[in-house]
Write an enzyme that holds these catalytic residues in place. Structure first.
Site, PDB file in Angstrom:
ATOM      1  N   HIS A  62      -7.522  58.065  37.757  1.00 28.14           N
ATOM      2  CA  HIS A  62      -7.388  57.458  39.079  1.00 28.14           C
ATOM      3  C   HIS A  62      -6.785  56.057  39.010  1.00 28.14           C
ATOM      4  CE1 HIS A  62     -11.157  60.052  39.939  1.00 28.14           C
ATOM      5  NE2 HIS A  62     -10.061  60.761  40.127  1.00 28.14           N
ATOM      6  N   TYR A 132     -19.251  50.474  37.668  1.00 22.93           N
ATOM      7  CA  TYR A 132     -18.023  49.697  37.542  1.00 22.93           C
ATOM      8  C   TYR A 132     -17.825  48.754  38.710  1.00 22.93           C
ATOM      9  CZ  TYR A 132     -15.968  53.744  40.072  1.00 22.93           C
ATOM     10  OH  TYR A 132     -15.698  54.762  40.948  1.00 22.93           O
ATOM     11  N   ASP A 169      -8.805  66.025  41.507  1.00 26.87           N
ATOM     12  CA  ASP A 169      -8.272  65.756  40.175  1.00 26.87           C
ATOM     13  C   ASP A 169      -7.443  66.932  39.646  1.00 26.87           C
ATOM     14  OD1 ASP A 169      -9.549  63.356  40.442  1.00 26.87           O
ATOM     15  OD2 ASP A 169     -11.065  63.734  38.918  1.00 26.87           O
TER      16      ASP A 169
END
Length: 184
Positions: A62, A132, A169
């Site tokens: 990504h 993250y 994905d």
């Protein structure tokens, strides 16, 4: 903290100084001043994300297009992942190359992935919790995905079986220099 450059300029492995004894451990997981010193500039984070994945889940690759390109400081707080960054900077000498690091709750390593890189990971443990920090907000209209299995990138994923991948994905684009990001 210990900072180790990778072969991709700007991508850094960050290892905190851990203080442990029979009671457990303590470490500073983020310090703005120390982080800015390590990367050589002030970086402002605006969003924290937390995901949980099962063994064999592969997320990525990504990235977000400018003006919403994201830098990410990633770490694992439970389990273990194989974490990958791919250089998408059009005029970079390492454009199209990747670097990977095993991140785990046990090794407490973090990976700094600046804007201009695609990011993905494969869950190696039964479960993994992945945290993250990002330098820009999630923006669906700027989001892109490169296929994890693109033969031009030839990422050496440590797969035991066929990975579990989302529809988004599975439908990622193939690596193409015309779609890449300007360096900056």
């Amino acid at each position: 903290m210990k900072v180790t450059p990778t072969r991709l300029a700007g991508v850094l492995i960050i290892e905190p100084r851990v203080f442990g004894d029979e009671r457990g451990f303590f470490f500073e997981s983020f310090n703005q001043r120390a982080f800015d010193e390590a990367v050589g500039e002030h970086v402002e984070f605006v969003q924290d994300n937390h995901s949980r994945s099962s063994r064999g889940v592969l997320r990525g690759l990504h990235y977000q297009l400018p003006p919403k390109a994201q830098g990410k400081l990633v770490r694992v707080v439970a389990g273990e992942v194989f974490d990958v960054a791919v250089d998408l900077r059009k005029d970079s000498p390492t454009c199209g190359q990747w670097v990977a690091e095993v991140l785990s709750a046990a090794n407490q390593k973090q990976l700094w992935i600046p804007p201009g890189f695609a990011h993905g990971f494969l869950t190696l443990s039964e479960k993994a919790e992945f945290l993250y920090k990002t330098t820009d907000y999630y923006s669906p209209e700027h989001e892109q995905c490169i296929r994890w299995d693109d033969c031009r990138l030839a990422i050496d994923w440590p797969l035991e079986n066929k990975p579990i991948v989302s529809e988004k994905d599975k439908n990622g684009i193939f690596f193409d220099s015309e779609l890449l990001l300007p360096r900056g």
